[in-house]
Write an enzyme that holds these catalytic residues in place. Sequence first.
Site, mmCIF file in Angstrom:
data_model
loop_
_atom_site.group_PDB
_atom_site.id
_atom_site.type_symbol
_atom_site.label_atom_id
_atom_site.label_comp_id
_atom_site.label_asym_id
_atom_site.label_seq_id
_atom_site.Cartn_x
_atom_site.Cartn_y
_atom_site.Cartn_z
ATOM 1 C CG ASP A 1 -4.030 8.071 -0.075
ATOM 2 O OD1 ASP A 1 -5.008 8.560 -0.659
ATOM 3 O OD2 ASP A 1 -3.728 8.348 1.107
ATOM 4 N NE ARG B 1 -10.282 8.083 3.588
ATOM 5 C CZ ARG B 1 -9.121 8.561 4.009
ATOM 6 N NH1 ARG B 1 -7.987 8.021 3.593
ATOM 7 N NH2 ARG B 1 -9.077 9.597 4.833
ATOM 8 C CE1 TYR C 1 -3.369 2.835 0.638
ATOM 9 C CE2 TYR C 1 -2.122 3.323 2.629
ATOM 10 C CZ TYR C 1 -3.088 3.666 1.704
ATOM 11 O OH TYR C 1 -3.781 4.831 1.842
ATOM 12 C CG ASN D 1 -6.587 3.035 7.297
ATOM 13 O OD1 ASN D 1 -5.459 2.567 7.319
ATOM 14 N ND2 ASN D 1 -6.825 4.339 7.376
ATOM 15 C CD GLU E 1 -9.845 6.182 7.506
ATOM 16 O OE1 GLU E 1 -9.925 5.122 8.187
ATOM 17 O OE2 GLU E 1 -8.795 6.546 6.948
ATOM 18 C CG HIS F 1 -7.765 4.701 -0.910
ATOM 19 N ND1 HIS F 1 -7.880 5.973 -0.416
ATOM 20 C CD2 HIS F 1 -6.659 4.178 -0.300
ATOM 21 C CE1 HIS F 1 -6.910 6.223 0.450
ATOM 22 N NE2 HIS F 1 -6.141 5.151 0.527
ATOM 23 C CG ASP G 1 -2.873 12.782 4.655
ATOM 24 O OD1 ASP G 1 -3.098 13.445 3.621
ATOM 25 O OD2 ASP G 1 -3.408 11.686 4.879
ATOM 26 C CG ASP H 1 -4.530 12.489 -1.134
ATOM 27 O OD1 ASP H 1 -4.481 11.899 -0.047
ATOM 28 O OD2 ASP H 1 -3.517 12.930 -1.706
ATOM 29 C CB CYS I 1 -4.601 12.282 8.434
ATOM 30 S SG CYS I 1 -4.582 10.717 9.329
ATOM 31 C CD GLU J 1 -9.371 11.280 1.150
ATOM 32 O OE1 GLU J 1 -9.019 12.368 1.622
ATOM 33 O OE2 GLU J 1 -8.706 10.230 1.271
#
Length: 310
Positions: free
Chosen positions: A82, A156, A40, A210, A188, A109, A55, A84, A119, A111
């Site tokens: 990731d 996500r 990952y 996660n 998440e 992924h 982040d 974002d 984060c 989000e």
Amino acid sequence: MDSGSRLRALIRDDDILVCPGAHDPMTAMAIERAGFDAVYMTGYGTSLSRAGVPDAGLITMPEMVANANAVQEAVDVPVLGDADNGYGNATNVVRTVREYIKTGVGGIHIEDQSFPKRCGHVGGRRVISRDEAVGKFRAAADVRDDRDEDFYIVARTDARGAVGGSLEEAVERANAYCDAGADAAFVEGLADEEEVARASEAVDAPLLYNLAGISPRLDPEELEVLGYDLVIYPGLAMQATVTAVYNYASKLDTAGTEAFVEIEEAFEGLPFGFHEFSGFPEIVEQEERYMPAGETEKYDGTLGADVREK
């Protein structure tokens, strides 16, 4: 098989897929050496290692894409990256997915946070409307279908941890995003083991867990029983690196060279040498194959490590 095909096969497998987090090619190589089937690429780790910032939406899409490319190039196992919040609206997501596909990673992924994102395990998160987020995942799925059908898209949702967020809202969003074309869901910020189980029961799609921040510390075997298909450990390499460097740097300040010798000896306890790990034997092999005869004679009678040795 390309990375997307292999990642899909691993997720379909009966056993849960464990993906330790790497922030650069070197840490990804170490994870692969440890025997894991996938890596990952952490967004927090990328932001911190490449720019020295948290982040908090401060790193850009080109920086993330460049790191994803470098990480996947360094390992043979598939990488999940990731991406974002897709770095903007649905039109930005179109380009984001196109760029990540070009890196060769197995999937990403995205989000549903607003910009600037942060984060998923710190306070202050906000999410965009469900309708806008659905459009972004429809856009991502269309690019996947057009450019690389095996590219894996994980949806996500940060709705659980946003202001006034509920598990019910997060579950409804996760299902809506997968109905829009995402391959898997990532709820998440689940607060306790009961929520971990409820999310698994209510989401009708493959599920990512996660293990970071406020997440309950469940073993992969426990998550598998609950119905999760893959688990990521985003902080593994990042926190291990900071911890080791800080500890040994502190020792160096007080114990001098003895501290450096200690870490050299610790590395010698690994099942591979440093120059082998870095890939020097492959360089020698390429020299022997492609360069004029006698090129490798330069290694005879010189001082230094014999990088010809596997």
